[in-house]
Structure formats: C-alpha cells, structure tokens
Scaffold this motif. Sequence first.
Motif: not given
Length: 470
Positions: A419-438
């Motif tokens: 299965g799987g899922g997602g969070t808001i992480a990719y949205i900020l990552a697209n703007k260049g931010v370094d992001v990790v889910d935590c």
Amino acid sequence: MSEKTQGEELKERLFNKKENGWKNVSDEEKEKIFNYCQGYMDFLNRSKTEREIVKNAEQMARERGYRDISEYDHLNPGDKVYYVNRGKNLYLAVIGTESIENGVNIIGSHADSPRLDLKPNPLYEDKEFAYFKTHYYGGIKKYQWTAIPLSMHGVIVKTNGEKVEVNIGENENDPIFTITDLLPHLAQDQMQKKLKDGVEGENLNLLIGSIPYNDSKVSEKVKLNILDILNRKYGITEKDFISAEIELVPAFRCRSLGFDESLIAGYGQDDKVCVYTSLTAILSIENPKRTAVCLLADKEEIGSMGNTGMESNVFSTFLSEVLNKLNINRPNLLDKVLCNSKMLSADVDAGLDPIYANVADLTNACYLNRGLGMNKYTGVAGKSNSSDANAEFLAYVRNIFESNNVDYQIAELGKVDKGGGGTIAYILANKGVDVVDCGVGVLSMHAPYEVTSKYDVYQAYKGYTAFYNA
Ligand code: MN
Ligand code: MN
C-alpha cells in the motif's frame, strides 16, 4: 556483575540498538511526560476540527506574545508573528538572530483529520425520522463510523456575513448524533459483502430527530420540526446549509489508555498530535538562531488542494510578507530563502500493530514507545510520488536528535507493495526546501479512535524543540 564479553561490547558499539524507551525513563521524567500529555489530551478535547485547532492555537500564541503580521510595521530578531488563513490554516514564526537569507527551520503538520461532512442539501425525512446526509472526508473505513456517538462542529454563514458557530455533542448535557447500522439478525447479505462495501458511503446518514411538527395539514412534519428548532436556536433556514461547513466527529473524549496509562486514545491524532507537539515546541523557544516557522496546514487528508491546503501559495505569501517587514526583500529572495530552508514534515507514522504485523516489515516498522518516527520516503510501489529525503539532510537531523538525547527511529509505511501514502513533504521539497517526514507512530490510524504512546509524544516535543534551536 560479570564483565561483558568482547562480542557483547562489540554489539553494543556497532548495532543500532532499538528498545522500549520507557526502560530508561526515571520517575521524575515519567511525571514530566504524563503532565505534558495531559496538556495534549486537554487540547485535543477542545480542538476536534481544523477551525478549532487554529482558533485555540492562535489564542495560545497570543498569550506567548505572538502578534498577527498586520500588527507589525517592521520585524526584528526575536519578534513573534503569525498569520491565520481563512480560519483553517495557521503559520507562526519567530524571527532568528541570523540572516533569514540562510533559510528558515520549518515544522509543518496538518490540522484536518478524516471525518464526515454534511452534504450541501443535507436535511431530509424518511418514515418519520429526520436525517442529515453526509459525504465522508479523507480515507475512512466507513463501517467504523456507524453506531458511535458523533458530535457536530462547524459554521453556518448567512448571506449578511453573520457566522453561526455550531458545537453540539461535546458537553455532557448535549445530545449526540449517530449513524445506525443493521442488526446482525438481518445482516446475512451485508455480512457476505466485502468489508469496504459493507456500509455504503451513500448510507452514511445521520439520525437527528423524530418528533413531528404538530399540524395535521403539513407534510414532512419531522423535518419541519427540526428546521423550526434550528430556526429558533440559530436563526437559520434550510437554504443556509448552502453556505455552511458542518463536520461530524466522534464525540468520544481523548483519554489515557491502559492500566499503566502509557498510551493515549483519541480522535484526530493524525495529525493533531504533531500540531500540538510542534506548536508547543515553537511556543517554548526564544531568540532562535535561524528563523523558526510552525505551519498548520489544512486539507492534507484530501490531497492538500484549495486555498487553505499546502499546495496553495499562501505560505509563500506569508514568507514574502515577513521579508517585506524585515526590509530586506528583493526579487527572487523568497526562492533563495526556501532553497536554504530545512523542514520536518510532522505527520504521523503507521505504528506497528502486533495484531496486523503481517503488513509490516518488522525490521523497518515504526514501533510505539521507541520515539519519533522518521520516514526517508513515503509513496507507493517503487516509491512513486514520494519526496525522498537526502542523506545529507538526514545526517543533519540525526545529529540534532542525537546531541539532544531525542529518541528516534526510522521506518517505512508497511511492507513493499502492501500500500502506501503521502504527506505534505513533497510540496515544500518542490520549492527547494530540505524535508524529511518525522512524526509520532499511531495505531488504528484514520479510525474514530486512534492510539499513540505518551513516550513518543514527548519525544516529538523534545525533537521539534531541538530542531528549532539548532
Ligand atoms: Mn497525516
Ligand atoms: Mn491521514
């Protein structure tokens, strides 16, 4: 005490030791954890919807000296500022002592949780019962939402702009509402269906009354009686549901779970547990080096769309306004700030449930009581649609946690291809931010009653505070 063998010593030095965090908690520390979590449970009991979260968070922030960005002419290091987006989405920032051009430290969670919303034409009568039709919001197992007490929260806005707030079912003396289910005696056909079809979305109709209006000449007497009550109480007519946002959420109170009271059961912990821990973390810091930002997003559970969701530009607009009020803004500065920024996407993780251990890779599962759960990536199948955090950034975050004694683990959401899922992480990552889910591990995620560990909740608060102070 016998001395450790060479192998035992080597193992201690080389293995990533994974153990139950309570083992190393002193009585004094345990009291601190329990007290902090009492505050969390109290917050959850008065904040069941995104609007209530934002309202209560704004009040807590104001008490800590935060002011709406419109109240500032200029911003200086140490200033505490916020912006409320349409009552459903909140950004808070403490201006750092270091230049904001070096980036900001963001912790982002979401204030919305799975629930049932009223349809735009909700009210109808059937065989002398009155009902509200609902449309579910987010990923739910529909059968879990029948035969439980539901409370009603939200707003009805009249054409003159007057806003009526609705909150029924939380107070002991309030009535509650429920969606009925079929008795087992007559459920032979229903029980043969696939679990996902056992209760149909179109049948999630809320029972709201049964007394007919006393007038032999009118039809739909029960519906009329309900509208009469609503008109007397709120001054509304049926048409006013057109401009309303009414949410049905479990009327259960959030409480300690277990003989040892080590766990927390409550509605909406996805993602209000990360809301509360990141909010109290930013409220606890003064004069950070890097500008600290706490964002509470809306609409995560339905894909982050809309002008209160993370996909909207409102967050960038807020940061631009901060740059304006620091008197340093210039073309493309915002892009530069974002590219230099670091973020923890604070969202819950699927906690390992021993009853359903078959969907988890036990070596890469998030265990309750083992601290904050990081996810390098989420996504489905071959990591599709995932923001896969960089090793360099993970090292940066690890270093913060390890040097501040924050207990953490890293995990995947279930077995590969389960299965799987997602969070808001990719949205900020697209703007260049370094992001990790935590975030915090949860059992029964998206159910009306979700379970977390007090130990983990406190580690989240500690970890988020350390991230802001880094
Ligand atoms: Mn979530
Ligand atoms: Mn969710």
